[in-house]
Design a protein around this motif. Structure first.
Motif, PDB file in Angstrom:
ATOM      1  N   ILE A 245       0.842  -1.311  -0.068  1.00  0.00           N
ATOM      2  CA  ILE A 245      -0.052   0.013  -0.239  1.00  0.00           C
ATOM      3  C   ILE A 245       0.886   1.320  -0.050  1.00  0.00           C
ATOM      4  O   ILE A 245       0.646   2.196  -0.711  1.00  0.00           O
ATOM      5  N   GLY A 246       1.985   1.182   0.838  1.00  0.00           N
ATOM      6  CA  GLY A 246       2.960   2.396   0.780  1.00  0.00           C
ATOM      7  C   GLY A 246       3.513   2.683  -0.636  1.00  0.00           C
ATOM      8  O   GLY A 246       3.711   3.847  -0.984  1.00  0.00           O
ATOM      9  N   CYS A 247       3.684   1.425  -1.505  1.00  0.00           N
ATOM     10  CA  CYS A 247       4.319   1.721  -2.660  1.00  0.00           C
ATOM     11  C   CYS A 247       3.201   2.593  -3.577  1.00  0.00           C
ATOM     12  O   CYS A 247       3.648   3.595  -4.358  1.00  0.00           O
ATOM     13  N   LEU A 248       1.951   2.096  -3.514  1.00  0.00           N
ATOM     14  CA  LEU A 248       0.914   2.601  -4.210  1.00  0.00           C
ATOM     15  C   LEU A 248       0.532   4.146  -3.667  1.00  0.00           C
ATOM     16  O   LEU A 248      -0.213   4.713  -4.591  1.00  0.00           O
ATOM     17  N   GLU A 249       1.439   4.545  -2.799  1.00  0.00           N
ATOM     18  CA  GLU A 249       1.025   6.043  -2.487  1.00  0.00           C
ATOM     19  C   GLU A 249       1.775   7.172  -3.294  1.00  0.00           C
ATOM     20  O   GLU A 249       1.425   8.288  -3.339  1.00  0.00           O
ATOM     21  N   TYR A 250       2.874   6.577  -4.033  1.00  0.00           N
ATOM     22  CA  TYR A 250       3.551   7.082  -4.695  1.00  0.00           C
ATOM     23  C   TYR A 250       3.330   7.497  -6.334  1.00  0.00           C
ATOM     24  O   TYR A 250       4.189   6.945  -7.190  1.00  0.00           O
ATOM     25  N   ASP A 251       2.275   7.911  -6.620  1.00  0.00           N
ATOM     26  CA  ASP A 251       1.622   7.930  -8.066  1.00  0.00           C
ATOM     27  C   ASP A 251       2.338   8.935  -8.812  1.00  0.00           C
ATOM     28  O   ASP A 251       2.052  10.198  -8.331  1.00  0.00           O
ATOM     29  N   PRO A 252       3.177   8.557  -9.916  1.00  0.00           N
ATOM     30  CA  PRO A 252       3.933   9.830 -10.495  1.00  0.00           C
ATOM     31  C   PRO A 252       3.019  10.789 -11.076  1.00  0.00           C
ATOM     32  O   PRO A 252       3.275  12.064 -11.392  1.00  0.00           O
ATOM     33  N   SER A 253       1.547  10.527 -11.243  1.00  0.00           N
ATOM     34  CA  SER A 253       0.856  11.651 -11.833  1.00  0.00           C
ATOM     35  C   SER A 253       0.366  12.553 -10.828  1.00  0.00           C
ATOM     36  O   SER A 253      -0.457  13.451 -11.070  1.00  0.00           O
ATOM     37  N   LEU A 254       0.676  12.182  -9.647  1.00  0.00           N
ATOM     38  CA  LEU A 254      -0.063  13.137  -8.409  1.00  0.00           C
ATOM     39  C   LEU A 254       1.067  13.775  -7.994  1.00  0.00           C
ATOM     40  O   LEU A 254       2.301  13.457  -7.827  1.00  0.00           O
ATOM     41  N   SER A 255       0.743  14.966  -7.775  1.00  0.00           N
ATOM     42  CA  SER A 255       1.921  16.196  -7.223  1.00  0.00           C
ATOM     43  C   SER A 255       2.407  15.670  -5.596  1.00  0.00           C
ATOM     44  O   SER A 255       3.401  16.097  -5.244  1.00  0.00           O
ATOM     45  N   GLN A 256       1.425  15.196  -5.166  1.00  0.00           N
ATOM     46  CA  GLN A 256       1.614  14.951  -3.717  1.00  0.00           C
ATOM     47  C   GLN A 256       1.165  13.408  -3.480  1.00  0.00           C
ATOM     48  O   GLN A 256       0.382  12.860  -3.840  1.00  0.00           O
ATOM     49  N   SER A 257       1.935  12.892  -2.462  1.00  0.00           N
ATOM     50  CA  SER A 257       1.492  11.298  -2.166  1.00  0.00           C
ATOM     51  C   SER A 257       0.306  11.232  -1.378  1.00  0.00           C
ATOM     52  O   SER A 257       0.155  12.198  -0.637  1.00  0.00           O
ATOM     53  N   ARG A 258      -0.009  10.148  -1.438  1.00  0.00           N
ATOM     54  CA  ARG A 258      -1.501   9.764  -0.562  1.00  0.00           C
ATOM     55  C   ARG A 258      -1.099   9.282   0.556  1.00  0.00           C
ATOM     56  O   ARG A 258       0.038   8.634   0.913  1.00  0.00           O
ATOM     57  N   LYS A 259      -2.087   9.406   1.726  1.00  0.00           N
ATOM     58  CA  LYS A 259      -1.537   8.695   3.260  1.00  0.00           C
ATOM     59  C   LYS A 259      -2.619   7.559   3.535  1.00  0.00           C
ATOM     60  O   LYS A 259      -3.276   7.839   4.690  1.00  0.00           O
ATOM     61  N   HIS A 260      -2.510   6.725   2.682  1.00  0.00           N
ATOM     62  CA  HIS A 260      -3.468   5.458   2.753  1.00  0.00           C
ATOM     63  C   HIS A 260      -2.756   4.594   4.084  1.00  0.00           C
ATOM     64  O   HIS A 260      -3.821   4.455   4.879  1.00  0.00           O
ATOM     65  N   ARG A 261      -1.714   4.644   4.167  1.00  0.00           N
ATOM     66  CA  ARG A 261      -1.226   3.693   5.515  1.00  0.00           C
ATOM     67  C   ARG A 261      -1.615   4.503   6.705  1.00  0.00           C
ATOM     68  O   ARG A 261      -2.094   3.926   7.748  1.00  0.00           O
ATOM     69  N   GLU A 262      -1.578   5.827   6.666  1.00  0.00           N
ATOM     70  CA  GLU A 262      -2.096   6.496   7.880  1.00  0.00           C
ATOM     71  C   GLU A 262      -3.395   6.242   8.121  1.00  0.00           C
ATOM     72  O   GLU A 262      -3.988   6.155   9.309  1.00  0.00           O
ATOM     73  N   PHE A 263      -4.029   6.215   7.102  1.00  0.00           N
ATOM     74  CA  PHE A 263      -5.737   6.075   7.372  1.00  0.00           C
ATOM     75  C   PHE A 263      -5.923   4.521   7.728  1.00  0.00           C
ATOM     76  O   PHE A 263      -6.600   4.377   9.056  1.00  0.00           O
ATOM     77  N   LEU A 264      -5.233   3.605   7.383  1.00  0.00           N
ATOM     78  CA  LEU A 264      -5.398   2.186   7.666  1.00  0.00           C
ATOM     79  C   LEU A 264      -4.907   1.916   9.271  1.00  0.00           C
ATOM     80  O   LEU A 264      -5.613   1.266  10.011  1.00  0.00           O
ATOM     81  N   THR A 265      -3.805   2.683   9.683  1.00  0.00           N
ATOM     82  CA  THR A 265      -3.404   2.372  10.912  1.00  0.00           C
ATOM     83  C   THR A 265      -3.946   3.274  12.115  1.00  0.00           C
ATOM     84  O   THR A 265      -4.034   2.827  13.330  1.00  0.00           O
ATOM     85  N   LYS A 266      -4.372   4.666  11.668  1.00  0.00           N
ATOM     86  CA  LYS A 266      -5.000   5.411  12.702  1.00  0.00           C
ATOM     87  C   LYS A 266      -6.334   5.791  12.855  1.00  0.00           C
ATOM     88  O   LYS A 266      -6.957   5.891  13.772  1.00  0.00           O
ATOM     89  N   THR A 267      -6.872   5.867  11.570  1.00  0.00           N
ATOM     90  CA  THR A 267      -8.385   6.357  11.388  1.00  0.00           C
ATOM     91  C   THR A 267      -9.183   5.002  11.622  1.00  0.00           C
ATOM     92  O   THR A 267     -10.241   5.195  12.228  1.00  0.00           O
ATOM     93  N   ALA A 268      -8.872   4.236  10.545  1.00  0.00           N
ATOM     94  CA  ALA A 268      -9.795   3.022  10.774  1.00  0.00           C
ATOM     95  C   ALA A 268      -9.482   2.275  11.865  1.00  0.00           C
ATOM     96  O   ALA A 268      -8.506   1.775  12.256  1.00  0.00           O
ATOM     97  N   LYS A 269     -10.540   1.822  12.543  1.00  0.00           N
ATOM     98  CA  LYS A 269     -10.536   1.250  13.758  1.00  0.00           C
ATOM     99  C   LYS A 269     -11.398  -0.380  13.622  1.00  0.00           C
ATOM    100  O   LYS A 269     -12.347  -0.162  13.171  1.00  0.00           O
ATOM    101  N   PHE A 270     -10.492  -1.208  14.145  1.00  0.00           N
ATOM    102  CA  PHE A 270     -11.346  -2.806  14.074  1.00  0.00           C
ATOM    103  C   PHE A 270     -12.102  -2.703  15.487  1.00  0.00           C
ATOM    104  O   PHE A 270     -11.413  -2.764  16.442  1.00  0.00           O
ATOM    105  N   LYS A 271     -13.308  -3.070  15.179  1.00  0.00           N
ATOM    106  CA  LYS A 271     -14.049  -3.091  16.488  1.00  0.00           C
ATOM    107  C   LYS A 271     -14.522  -4.629  16.628  1.00  0.00           C
ATOM    108  O   LYS A 271     -14.815  -5.335  15.712  1.00  0.00           O
ATOM    109  N   GLU A 272     -14.210  -5.163  17.851  1.00  0.00           N
ATOM    110  CA  GLU A 272     -14.140  -6.573  18.174  1.00  0.00           C
ATOM    111  C   GLU A 272     -15.432  -6.591  19.095  1.00  0.00           C
ATOM    112  O   GLU A 272     -15.114  -6.742  20.491  1.00  0.00           O
ATOM    113  N   VAL A 273     -16.483  -6.951  18.488  1.00  0.00           N
ATOM    114  CA  VAL A 273     -17.740  -6.695  19.582  1.00  0.00           C
ATOM    115  C   VAL A 273     -17.867  -8.022  20.508  1.00  0.00           C
ATOM    116  O   VAL A 273     -18.388  -7.928  21.526  1.00  0.00           O
ATOM    117  N   ILE A 274     -17.457  -8.976  19.878  1.00  0.00           N
ATOM    118  CA  ILE A 274     -17.167 -10.477  20.508  1.00  0.00           C
ATOM    119  C   ILE A 274     -15.747 -10.695  20.570  1.00  0.00           C
ATOM    120  O   ILE A 274     -15.310 -10.758  19.192  1.00  0.00           O
TER     121      ILE A 274
END
Length: 808
Positions: A245-274
């Motif tokens: 996913i880190g490699c895919l953040e550096y799209d040459p056609s975009l001026s700035q890299s995306r923050k996909h790993r940051e979203f998956l590790t910090k924003t997205a939370k895994f809820k274990e209800v049971i």
């Protein structure tokens, strides 16, 4: 892919001297749009024309020609090169490259035209037309192709930072050729190459080597397009997936890299209800979420040549979901804990909401299963007690929890309505009506707080499925239909109709706001469905509870859609032509609200006006005698001035002919002669029910069963067959001409021979004297009486009557 051309204009002007259908059909079939691929990888429209293939002397070979449909000019002339790779996509698209950077496409209007041209291309190249691609996509010389086939494999450059550009070029050049793609994939699998690439990725990030990161993006994206499950297993493993996913953040056609790993590790939370005890299951859930994220958010939208190159990625996600559902299903402790906590009163609201949302997502996942696996899935949930659990949840105060529970209930009803019915009938033996599952569903429908009633609409659809006899089972010893409908009308129908009855105690609705009107419209829609499908259950309910009178109060609503729902309910009842319903309508004078609404609507030409007229027209055309007499006797004064349609005057004419026939016994004897020689216009065999209707209609109903005034008792089926309007269209003819035309049409060809033979001279003279007697000057039906254009006054009543009898 380029859009298909829109539907063509009429091509008559372009068919030249061809036959009427011939030229036009060819033109339409071969009609196509031409496209070229621009520098931005977007398709430019080059115009619409007609495609043909023929030998072109200048090009020394078979060529594709496209002539513009506007002026016949040549839009395209392309020689079918034996070595060019042509691709057929989506049944109507042919794509190929004319030169290194010049891609062309033809998008056909019809599949047949595309197939014809594809056969020509395959013929020139010596290929079977069943293929979708005629050559490998790269132009290689014969020697190179031979080398490729004979060489044992593809040799990858050593995995070093300095050689990233070379690796990226190798991957890009291998993608168009299926053979080289295969060899590249094998090389990547055998040498553990992906892990080495990801190590270089860390080095590039540490050194902030943007050029290297851009090369890695192209390499990893290319590996995705190889479409290999074995490579995905490596890339999506726990240790590699975040780096991929880190490699895919550096799209040459975009001026700035995306923050996909940051979203998956910090924003997205895994809820274990049971708590999930199985580490493999937990890892599978994480992996599926991340791969789904890569597919939806990280990878760019595939281009026209790449669209089939990610099919294995879709399959990977699909089978992961199937595996997760299977593993959860087998974990009995997990499911037992889930249902125990769901129904435990001590569970706090937030926790319960998470549990219900999990169960909802679990059911949604099950939709991807094969039918036999889905059967096992819902059987497991049923054994775990999902329906009693839903009943507990639906009785709670939390609106969000109830909403999610409703969604789960909808999965169950759609999957197996019989299972739900069986549960409901069993619990009715132990519980009060108030807490029955179906009554809880009806209450949520009634109490939906959404201004648009989104939830109520969904619930009404579920109720409709549950009470639909079409999906009820019939076994040897019992029928689900009889049992369930008996239960529903005894325990649930009063809950459904409560808002309707509460709101219609006066002459107009007591509450007439938009939300109430919407709810009542939904209830009426379900009741109308019941009238159509439930026969005697609903009939008893409507007549005993006087439901129709209460429904017709809603004709006075200020909301036209609700008034129309009420009218539709009555129209459905009248459409059944059931004398029990008809007697109930006449006894309670239930045409009064309809006539009032019609008069209040005035001369406005709208849906209300048309719907009411259509109901009266139905009574006239179907010749429902009891209702015809009732309407004319009670409401004629209110309706006699309506002359922009002939419906009401036609009803009056029906009524008068009924009376005259009853008063004149000779006409009655004629009726019996006609009845003995009834014929059918079409040759189809009548069903038993229709035969019974014909038999009972004249005989049984004459014994005074119908509730009509004494003078109208005889139930005549034979008075008029054709609508009055057929005769009214002849109003411009002179009276003598009209009689002649009518007699000709009625006595020629349409009567059976037996009818002609039975026509006695005595009867004829009787008809003549009847005709002359009723045509005295000043009589309502005489030709001399004034009548506005198109009004029944301009046609002799006796002529119509005589024609009608003759027709019969």
């Amino acid at each position: 892919a380029p859009d298909q051309p829109s539907a063509p204009p009429a091509l008559a002007s372009q068919s030249g001297g061809c036959g009427v259908a011939g030229g036009r059909m060819t033109d339409t079939r071969r009609r196509a749009k031409g496209y070229t691929l621009n520098e931005d990888r977007q398709w430019d429209d080059r115009g619409t024309g007609h495609v043909s293939s023929c030998y072109v002397e200048r090009l020394k070979g078979m060529s594709l020609l496209v002539r513009a449909e506007s002026d016949g000019s040549l839009l395209l002339e392309s020689k079918i090169n034996p070595n060019t790779a042509y691709q057929k996509q989506q049944d109507t698209l042919i794509v190929w490259s004319e030169a290194e950077n010049y891609d062309l496409a033809l998008s056909f209007q019809e599949k047949a035209g595309c197939d014809e041209i594809w056969e020509k291309i395959c013929q020139v190249q010596g290929k079977d037309p069943s293929v979708d691609i005629t050559q490998d996509l790269v132009d290689e010389s014969e020697e190179e192709r031979f080398d490729d086939m004979s060489s044992p494999g593809l040799e990858l450059p050593s995995c070093e930072l300095s050689r990233l550009e070379e690796i990226a070029e190798l991957v890009a050049s291998s993608l168009p050729s299926p053979l080289r793609r295969e060899k590249l994939a094998l090389a990547l699998e055998n040498e553990g190459y992906i892990k080495k690439l990801l190590e270089i990725f860390h080095v590039c990030e540490d050194l902030e080597n943007i050029e290297g990161l851009h090369h890695l993006y192209e390499i990893i994206k290319g590996i995705f397009l190889l479409n290999r499950t074995a490579l995905f297993e490596v890339m999506f493993s726990e240790e590699c997936i975040m780096d991929v996913i880190g490699c895919l953040e550096y799209d040459p056609s975009l001026s700035q890299s995306r923050k996909h790993r940051e979203f998956l590790t910090k924003t997205a939370k895994f809820k274990e209800v049971i708590p999930i005890s199985d580490p493999e299951l937990k890892q599978k859930i994480h992996q599926t979420y991340r791969v789904q994220y890569i597919q939806d958010m990280v990878l760019p939208t595939p281009s026209v040549f790449e669209e089939n190159m990610l099919s294995t990625l879709h399959s990977f996600i699909f089978f992961n979901k199937v595996e997760i559902v299977g593993m959860l299903q087998e974990d009995e402790k997990f499911l037992t804990d889930l249902f125990a906590q769901l129904t435990d009163e001590a569970t706090d609201e937030e926790k319960r909401q998470e549990l219900v949302n999990f169960l909802k997502e679990f059911c949604a996942f099950s939709q991807t299963l094969q039918p036999q696996n889905r059967d096992a899935f819902f059987k497991t949930l049923s054994n775990m007690g999902i329906l009693p659990a839903l009943e507990v949840i639906l009785g709670m105060d939390d609106a969000q929890v109830r909403s999610a529970a409703t969604d789960i209930f909808s999965y169950l009803v759609e999957y197996n309505p019989s299972m739900v019915r069986e549960f409901v009938m069993q619990e009715a033996q132990q519980n009060d009506d108030d807490i029955l599952l179906i009554n809880l569903i009806i209450e949520h429908m009634i109490c939906d707080t959404d201004p648009e009633l989104g939830g109520a609409v969904l619930l009404m659809g579920l109720l409709r499925t549950l009470v639909d006899p079409e999906n009820m089972l019939a076994t040897a010893n019992k029928t689900e239909k009889t049992e369930f409908l008996g239960f529903f009308y005894k325990h649930c129908m009063h809950v459904l109709t409560a808002p309707l009855l509460a709101n219609t105690t006066e002459d107009k609705p007591s509450k007439d706001d938009f939300q109430t009107a919407q709810l009542l419209a939904l209830i009426l829609e379900l009741l109308t469905f019941c009238v159509e499908h439930h026969t005697y259950h609903i009939k008893n309910y409507i007549i005993n509870k006087d439901i129709l009178r209460r429904v017709l109060v809603l004709m006075a609503s200020k909301h036209a859609f609700l008034a129309l729902c009420a009218l539709r309910f009555k129209r459905k009842i009248i459409g059944l032509k059931d004398e029990f319903y008809n007697r109930y309508i006449m006894k309670s004078f239930l045409f009064e609200p309809v006539v009032k609404a019609f008069l209040n609507n005035g001369s406005r030409y709208n849906l209300m006006n048309s719907a009411i007229i259509e109901m009266f027209e139905f009574i006239r055309v179907e010749d429902i005698k009891s209702l015809t007499a009732h309407v004319i006797e009670n409401y004629w004064k209110a309706l006699e001035d309506v002359d922009y349609v002939q419906t009401f005057k036609g009803l009056k004419l029906r009524f008068e002919q009924q009376r005259e026939r009853q008063d004149n016994p000779k006409l009655d004897s004629m009726r019996s002669i006609l009845r003995n020689h009834r014929y059918r216009r079409d040759a189809r065999t009548l069903e038993d029910e229709e035969e019974m209707w014909f038999n009972t209609d004249e005989d049984d109903m004459e014994d005074g069963e119908a509730v009509v005034p004494p003078s109208d008792k005889p139930k005549n089926d034979e008075d008029i067959m054709d609508p009055i309007s057929k005769f009214m269209e002849r109003k411009k003819l002179k009276e003598s001409e009209e009689k002649e035309v009518l007699l000709k049409t009625n006595l020629s060809g349409r009567q059976s021979p037996s009818f002609k033979l039975s026509f006695s001279s005595g009867t004829k003279s009787n008809l003549t004297s009847q005709s002359s007697a009723s045509n005295l000057p000043g009589s309502p039906g005489s030709p001399g009486s004034p009548g506005s254009p198109g009004s029944p006054g301009s046609v002799s009543k006796s002529t119509s009557q005589m024609a009608a009898i003759t027709t019969k």
